[in-house]
Scaffold this motif. Structure first.
Motif, short mmCIF file in Angstrom:
data_model
loop_
_atom_site.label_atom_id
_atom_site.label_comp_id
_atom_site.label_asym_id
_atom_site.label_seq_id
_atom_site.Cartn_x
_atom_site.Cartn_y
_atom_site.Cartn_z
N GLU A 69 0.94 -1.13 0.07
CA GLU A 69 0.12 -0.09 0.06
C GLU A 69 0.96 1.22 0.08
OE1 GLU A 69 -2.28 -0.74 3.46
OE2 GLU A 69 -3.83 -1.77 2.35
N SER A 70 1.92 1.28 0.70
CA SER A 70 2.84 2.54 0.87
C SER A 70 3.31 2.54 -0.56
CB SER A 70 4.05 2.02 1.92
OG SER A 70 4.82 2.98 1.72
N ARG A 71 3.81 1.54 -1.17
CA ARG A 71 4.45 1.59 -2.44
C ARG A 71 3.45 2.22 -3.62
NH1 ARG A 71 7.37 -1.81 -6.27
NH2 ARG A 71 8.00 -0.04 -7.80
N THR A 77 1.83 9.20 -6.19
CA THR A 77 2.08 10.47 -5.87
C THR A 77 3.03 10.54 -6.95
OG1 THR A 77 1.86 10.27 -3.39
CG2 THR A 77 3.37 11.87 -4.07
N ASN A 78 3.97 9.91 -7.29
CA ASN A 78 4.99 10.25 -8.41
C ASN A 78 4.47 10.47 -9.66
OD1 ASN A 78 7.33 9.85 -6.59
ND2 ASN A 78 7.43 7.81 -7.37
N LEU A 79 3.18 9.78 -10.02
CA LEU A 79 2.50 9.94 -11.26
C LEU A 79 1.82 11.52 -11.12
CD1 LEU A 79 0.51 6.48 -11.74
CD2 LEU A 79 2.44 7.65 -13.08
N ASN A 80 1.37 11.64 -9.98
CA ASN A 80 0.69 12.97 -9.77
C ASN A 80 1.66 14.18 -9.89
OD1 ASN A 80 -1.55 14.69 -9.29
ND2 ASN A 80 -1.37 14.59 -7.05
N TYR A 81 2.86 14.00 -9.39
CA TYR A 81 3.95 14.82 -9.66
C TYR A 81 4.28 14.87 -11.02
CZ TYR A 81 8.73 16.61 -8.97
OH TYR A 81 9.79 17.47 -9.23
N SER A 103 -8.17 14.28 -7.66
CA SER A 103 -8.25 14.65 -6.03
C SER A 103 -7.70 13.54 -5.11
CB SER A 103 -9.71 14.53 -5.66
OG SER A 103 -9.59 14.78 -4.54
N PHE A 104 -6.45 14.05 -4.95
CA PHE A 104 -5.53 12.97 -4.23
C PHE A 104 -6.17 12.54 -2.98
CE2 PHE A 104 -2.28 11.84 -1.20
CZ PHE A 104 -1.60 10.73 -1.82
N HIS A 105 -7.04 13.54 -2.31
CA HIS A 105 -7.78 13.17 -1.02
C HIS A 105 -8.72 12.12 -1.25
CE1 HIS A 105 -9.98 13.85 2.82
NE2 HIS A 105 -10.94 13.71 1.81
N LYS A 106 -9.52 11.75 -2.69
CA LYS A 106 -10.31 10.62 -2.60
C LYS A 106 -9.45 9.37 -2.70
CE LYS A 106 -13.76 13.25 -5.02
NZ LYS A 106 -14.65 13.40 -6.20
N ILE A 107 -8.44 9.28 -3.13
CA ILE A 107 -7.50 8.12 -3.46
C ILE A 107 -6.96 8.01 -2.14
CG2 ILE A 107 -5.44 7.64 -4.40
CD1 ILE A 107 -5.90 9.07 -6.88
N SER A 108 -6.44 8.87 -1.41
CA SER A 108 -5.92 8.69 -0.01
C SER A 108 -7.12 8.02 1.02
CB SER A 108 -5.48 9.81 0.51
OG SER A 108 -5.01 9.69 2.07
#
Length: 137
Positions: A69-71, A77-81, A103-108
């Motif tokens: 999950e961390s990976r 995050t890298n794709l978003n970056y 929306s990163f919040h939804k994914i998180s």
């Protein structure tokens, strides 16, 4: 104290919202984990004495899941970056605002909810195994 009671007590002590607040305040992960271990030392030692090899195997699998999950979060995050860098590059060249962003919040939130459910299922499985072993003993 039974494994189930210890696990429930530890689960109540490990509040994700509180951990996120501590992270936002600047506490490191080592500090957070060490504080939890100190506060729950007696229960953790008792739980450790009650764990059987198959319980430890299950905990190792949960650890591997958390690593996955961390990976996954890191890759997202890298794709978003990369996407943000591409968008920034396009904006600088063409002055065009992107139509929508993920929306990163939804994914998180999805990852956290999914992880919580798995951990609860894993704890219930450990408890069920322990209870069935006790019933047959």
């Amino acid at each position: 104290m039974s494994k189930i009671k210890i696990l429930n007590s530890l689960e109540k002590s490990w509040k994700r919202d509180d951990i996120l607040l501590n992270l936002k305040k600047g506490l490191g992960t080592d500090e957070i984990v060490n504080e939890f271990l100190v506060k729950n030392e007696r229960q953790i030692k008792k739980l450790n004495s009650l764990l059987r090899p198959e319980d430890i195997d299950l905990l190792n699998q949960v650890e591997q899941l958390s690593t996955c999950e961390s990976r996954l979060i890191n890759e997202i995050t890298n794709l978003n970056y990369l996407k943000n860098n591409e968008n920034h590059h396009i904006l600088n060249q063409q002055k065009i605002v992107p139509a929508s962003t993920v929306s990163f919040h939804k994914i998180s939130s999805f990852i956290i909810n999914w992880s919580n459910k798995f951990v609860v299922i894993a704890l219930l499985t450990i408890s069920a195994i322990a209870l069935s072993k006790q019933a047959w003993a």
